[in-house]
Design a protein around this motif. Structure first.
Motif, PDB file in Angstrom:
ATOM      1  N   PRO A   1       0.778  -1.254  -0.017  1.00  0.00           N
ATOM      2  CA  PRO A   1      -0.109  -0.052   0.074  1.00  0.00           C
ATOM      3  C   PRO A   1       1.002   1.181  -0.075  1.00  0.00           C
ATOM      4  O   PRO A   1       1.890   1.328   0.531  1.00  0.00           O
ATOM      5  N   ILE A   2       0.273   2.242  -0.676  1.00  0.00           N
ATOM      6  CA  ILE A   2       0.920   3.652  -0.771  1.00  0.00           C
ATOM      7  C   ILE A   2      -0.125   4.568  -0.329  1.00  0.00           C
ATOM      8  O   ILE A   2      -1.142   4.663  -0.535  1.00  0.00           O
ATOM      9  N   GLY A   3       0.468   5.592   0.640  1.00  0.00           N
ATOM     10  CA  GLY A   3      -0.494   6.528   1.110  1.00  0.00           C
ATOM     11  C   GLY A   3      -0.839   7.525   0.235  1.00  0.00           C
ATOM     12  O   GLY A   3      -0.335   7.691  -1.186  1.00  0.00           O
ATOM     13  N   ALA A   4      -1.858   8.326   0.374  1.00  0.00           N
ATOM     14  CA  ALA A   4      -2.311   9.613  -0.483  1.00  0.00           C
ATOM     15  C   ALA A   4      -1.250  10.383  -0.998  1.00  0.00           C
ATOM     16  O   ALA A   4      -1.271  11.103  -1.990  1.00  0.00           O
ATOM     17  N   THR A   5      -0.152  10.533   0.071  1.00  0.00           N
ATOM     18  CA  THR A   5       0.843  11.639  -0.486  1.00  0.00           C
ATOM     19  C   THR A   5       1.898  10.891  -1.322  1.00  0.00           C
ATOM     20  O   THR A   5       2.756  11.635  -1.879  1.00  0.00           O
TER      21      THR A   5
END
Length: 175
Positions: free
Chosen positions: A91-95
């Motif tokens: 997973p990768i964050g919104a930023t």
């Protein structure tokens, strides 16, 4: 992306990938197993695909190597080919920063990176048999004298009777 010997991917700079980008590459590197039960002496080879979506980095592919392990019956060291198929999402964050998960090889920081070697190591350890056998017909060690039954016949009963079951065994012979 960081590259090592001959262009094989070792670490992926997650921040450098853009959404929708897919990178395909071959992997040909030595990977330490970190285990005494399985030693990866040769290189790990295979094809990998790294794809970035808006919410994750996906790693897919198949890798192969030979692992040295010890037979669970006769304690003889032997080599067995291993193959692992990967299909992992990180997973990768919104930023755009990665969620750190050192156990899976994902390290957070100013430049989040995915350690492909760590992911491969874990998949190869899982691909190894829990109780490896040098060959299916391995006879193992004699529980009485310890001789390797594949090499010599010691003459001891192949299945010794537990002394607690002795009286029952006598009943069976009387019938």
């Amino acid at each position: 992306m960081d590259f090592a010997n001959g262009g094989a991917v070792v670490r992926i700079d997650v921040g450098a990938l853009t959404a929708g980008q897919v990178v395909r590459t071959s992997f040909d590197e030595h990977v330490a197993s970190g285990s005494t039960d399985l030693v990866l002496d040769g290189p790990v080879t295979g094809e990998l695909e790294i794809a970035r979506t808006t919410s994750s980095v996906r790693l897919r592919g198949t890798v192969r190597t030979a692992g040295r392990m010890v037979c669970s019956r006769c304690l003889t060291a032997f080599y067995r080919p291993l193959q692992a198929t990967l299909d992992e999402d990180f997973p990768i964050g919104a930023t755009g920063s990665a969620h750190a998960d050192a156990d899976l090889g994902l390290r957070d920081g100013p430049e989040p990176v995915l350690d492909v070697s760590e992911v491969l190591r874990q998949h190869l350890l899982l691909a190894a048999p829990m109780a490896p056998l040098c060959r299916p017909e391995c006879r193992g060690l004699c529980p009485v004298c310890g001789v390797d039954r594949n090499e010599a016949d010691c003459g001891h009963d192949a299945r010794p009777v537990d002394p607690r079951w002795g009286p029952l065994a006598k009943l069976i012979h009387e019938i």
